[in-house]
Design a protein around this motif. Structure first.
Motif, PDB file in Angstrom:
ATOM      1  N   TYR A 196       5.134 115.860 -13.320  1.00 44.89           N
ATOM      2  CA  TYR A 196       6.583 116.289 -12.808  1.00 44.89           C
ATOM      3  C   TYR A 196       6.414 116.047 -11.980  1.00 44.89           C
ATOM      4  N   GLN A 197       7.049 116.430 -10.647  1.00 41.82           N
ATOM      5  CA  GLN A 197       7.678 116.983  -9.249  1.00 41.82           C
ATOM      6  C   GLN A 197       6.494 118.264  -9.318  1.00 41.82           C
ATOM      7  N   PRO A 198       6.185 118.267  -8.246  1.00 44.56           N
ATOM      8  CA  PRO A 198       5.802 119.283  -7.217  1.00 44.56           C
ATOM      9  C   PRO A 198       6.899 120.219  -7.595  1.00 44.56           C
ATOM     10  N   TYR A 199       8.400 120.977  -7.160  1.00 47.06           N
ATOM     11  CA  TYR A 199       8.810 121.694  -7.171  1.00 47.06           C
ATOM     12  C   TYR A 199       9.857 122.096  -8.521  1.00 47.06           C
ATOM     13  N   ILE A 200       9.469 121.105  -9.560  1.00 46.97           N
ATOM     14  CA  ILE A 200      10.029 121.252 -10.963  1.00 46.97           C
ATOM     15  C   ILE A 200       8.704 121.931 -11.935  1.00 46.97           C
ATOM     16  N   VAL A 201       6.790 121.573 -11.276  1.00 52.36           N
ATOM     17  CA  VAL A 201       6.228 122.472 -11.185  1.00 52.36           C
ATOM     18  C   VAL A 201       6.492 123.896 -11.174  1.00 52.36           C
ATOM     19  N   LYS A 202       6.528 123.934  -9.981  1.00 50.23           N
ATOM     20  CA  LYS A 202       7.437 125.651  -8.655  1.00 50.23           C
ATOM     21  C   LYS A 202       7.717 126.347  -9.983  1.00 50.23           C
ATOM     22  N   LYS A 203       9.163 125.430 -10.101  1.00 45.68           N
ATOM     23  CA  LYS A 203       9.832 126.837 -10.728  1.00 45.68           C
ATOM     24  C   LYS A 203       9.784 126.589 -12.079  1.00 45.68           C
ATOM     25  N   TYR A 204       9.172 126.032 -13.249  1.00 42.24           N
ATOM     26  CA  TYR A 204       8.485 126.093 -14.460  1.00 42.24           C
ATOM     27  C   TYR A 204       7.576 127.164 -14.539  1.00 42.24           C
ATOM     28  N   ILE A 205       6.714 127.355 -13.402  1.00 49.02           N
ATOM     29  CA  ILE A 205       5.241 128.820 -13.719  1.00 49.02           C
ATOM     30  C   ILE A 205       6.165 129.738 -13.129  1.00 49.02           C
ATOM     31  N   ARG A 206       7.363 129.949 -12.081  1.00 47.41           N
ATOM     32  CA  ARG A 206       8.037 130.779 -11.424  1.00 47.41           C
ATOM     33  C   ARG A 206       9.238 131.344 -13.448  1.00 47.41           C
TER      34      ARG A 206
ATOM     35  N   LEU B 176      15.753 128.274 -32.037  1.00 43.24           N
ATOM     36  CA  LEU B 176      14.846 127.911 -30.528  1.00 43.24           C
ATOM     37  C   LEU B 176      16.149 128.272 -29.591  1.00 43.24           C
ATOM     38  N   GLU B 177      15.170 128.859 -28.454  1.00 39.79           N
ATOM     39  CA  GLU B 177      16.429 129.348 -26.653  1.00 39.79           C
ATOM     40  C   GLU B 177      15.539 128.573 -26.310  1.00 39.79           C
ATOM     41  N   SER B 178      16.469 128.625 -24.761  1.00 37.78           N
ATOM     42  CA  SER B 178      16.483 128.005 -23.876  1.00 37.78           C
ATOM     43  C   SER B 178      17.141 128.912 -22.840  1.00 37.78           C
ATOM     44  N   VAL B 179      15.597 128.835 -21.769  1.00 38.81           N
ATOM     45  CA  VAL B 179      16.339 128.777 -19.934  1.00 38.81           C
ATOM     46  C   VAL B 179      16.435 127.460 -19.303  1.00 38.81           C
ATOM     47  N   ARG B 180      17.006 127.848 -17.963  1.00 38.36           N
ATOM     48  CA  ARG B 180      16.441 126.729 -16.914  1.00 38.36           C
ATOM     49  C   ARG B 180      15.361 127.258 -16.150  1.00 38.36           C
ATOM     50  N   VAL B 181      15.206 125.728 -16.086  1.00 38.03           N
ATOM     51  CA  VAL B 181      14.785 126.059 -15.261  1.00 38.03           C
ATOM     52  C   VAL B 181      14.722 125.794 -13.474  1.00 38.03           C
ATOM     53  N   ASN B 182      15.772 124.267 -13.826  1.00 34.69           N
ATOM     54  CA  ASN B 182      16.881 123.741 -12.930  1.00 34.69           C
ATOM     55  C   ASN B 182      18.021 122.953 -13.309  1.00 34.69           C
ATOM     56  N   ASP B 183      18.325 122.595 -12.608  1.00 35.94           N
ATOM     57  CA  ASP B 183      19.833 122.081 -13.163  1.00 35.94           C
ATOM     58  C   ASP B 183      19.668 121.208 -14.526  1.00 35.94           C
ATOM     59  N   GLN B 184      18.404 120.526 -14.179  1.00 34.43           N
ATOM     60  CA  GLN B 184      17.774 119.383 -14.848  1.00 34.43           C
ATOM     61  C   GLN B 184      17.177 119.044 -16.073  1.00 34.43           C
ATOM     62  N   TYR B 185      16.517 120.514 -15.864  1.00 35.55           N
ATOM     63  CA  TYR B 185      15.007 120.603 -17.148  1.00 35.55           C
ATOM     64  C   TYR B 185      15.318 122.276 -17.584  1.00 35.55           C
ATOM     65  N   ARG B 186      14.742 121.851 -19.337  1.00 34.22           N
ATOM     66  CA  ARG B 186      15.307 123.682 -19.400  1.00 34.22           C
ATOM     67  C   ARG B 186      13.400 123.659 -20.631  1.00 34.22           C
ATOM     68  N   ILE B 187      13.138 124.832 -20.259  1.00 36.10           N
ATOM     69  CA  ILE B 187      12.345 125.025 -21.490  1.00 36.10           C
ATOM     70  C   ILE B 187      12.673 126.156 -22.898  1.00 36.10           C
ATOM     71  N   GLU B 188      12.124 125.478 -24.135  1.00 31.18           N
ATOM     72  CA  GLU B 188      12.881 125.841 -25.179  1.00 31.18           C
ATOM     73  C   GLU B 188      11.424 126.377 -25.362  1.00 31.18           C
ATOM     74  N   PHE B 189      12.320 127.316 -26.456  1.00 27.22           N
ATOM     75  CA  PHE B 189      10.893 128.392 -26.681  1.00 27.22           C
ATOM     76  C   PHE B 189      12.016 129.235 -28.685  1.00 27.22           C
ATOM     77  N   LYS B 190      10.914 129.381 -28.909  1.00 24.22           N
ATOM     78  CA  LYS B 190      10.628 130.542 -29.913  1.00 24.22           C
ATOM     79  C   LYS B 190      10.445 131.559 -30.089  1.00 24.22           C
ATOM     80  N   SER B 191      11.704 133.123 -30.123  1.00 25.75           N
ATOM     81  CA  SER B 191      10.581 133.892 -30.048  1.00 25.75           C
ATOM     82  C   SER B 191      10.426 135.169 -30.999  1.00 25.75           C
ATOM     83  N   SER B 192       9.719 135.561 -31.655  1.00 19.22           N
ATOM     84  CA  SER B 192       9.528 136.419 -32.735  1.00 19.22           C
ATOM     85  C   SER B 192       9.041 137.896 -31.946  1.00 19.22           C
ATOM     86  N   GLU B 193       9.065 139.006 -33.107  1.00 14.33           N
ATOM     87  CA  GLU B 193       8.604 140.243 -33.195  1.00 14.33           C
ATOM     88  C   GLU B 193       7.375 140.189 -34.166  1.00 14.33           C
ATOM     89  N   LYS B 194       6.376 141.435 -33.933  1.00 12.43           N
ATOM     90  CA  LYS B 194       4.903 141.199 -34.390  1.00 12.43           C
ATOM     91  C   LYS B 194       4.614 142.843 -33.405  1.00 12.43           C
TER      92      LYS B 194
END
Length: 102
Positions: free
Chosen positions: A26-36, A68-86
């Protein structure tokens, strides 16, 4: 939230800033936003707290990605995840960093 990574490349992107395999570059700015965004996920207690961050556009997915749930990294990419409670702790299992429009 506790953060877990489904795939190795997601963990490598977060901790090292790059993935070892050639398929997930990925482009460095995508990785930086992913980490954020992963740091924001780590800082909140539960998924409902993500609504405070309007730029993330937190949503529960429907259709073939239901559950699944998602949050945006930027206009093009998103992080998909599952959340559970334990034991009163929300666990966020990051499934994929996806190109939203592919």
């Amino acid at each position: 939230m506790d953060i877990k990574f489904e795939k190795d490349y997601l963990r490598e992107l977060f901790y090292y800033g790059k993935a070892n395999d050639k398929q997930h570059r990925y482009q460095p700015y995508i990785v930086k936003k992913y980490i954020r965004v992963v740091n924001i996920l780590d800082s909140v207690d539960k998924t409902t707290d993500l609504y405070r961050y309007q730029a993330l556009h937190y949503e529960k997915l429907i259709g073939d990605k239901e559950g699944l749930e998602s949050v945006r990294v930027n206009d093009q990419y998103r992080i998909e995840f599952k959340s559970s409670e334990k034991d009163g702790i929300t666990i966020c299992n990051i499934i994929e960093l996806s190109n939203h429009y592919k």
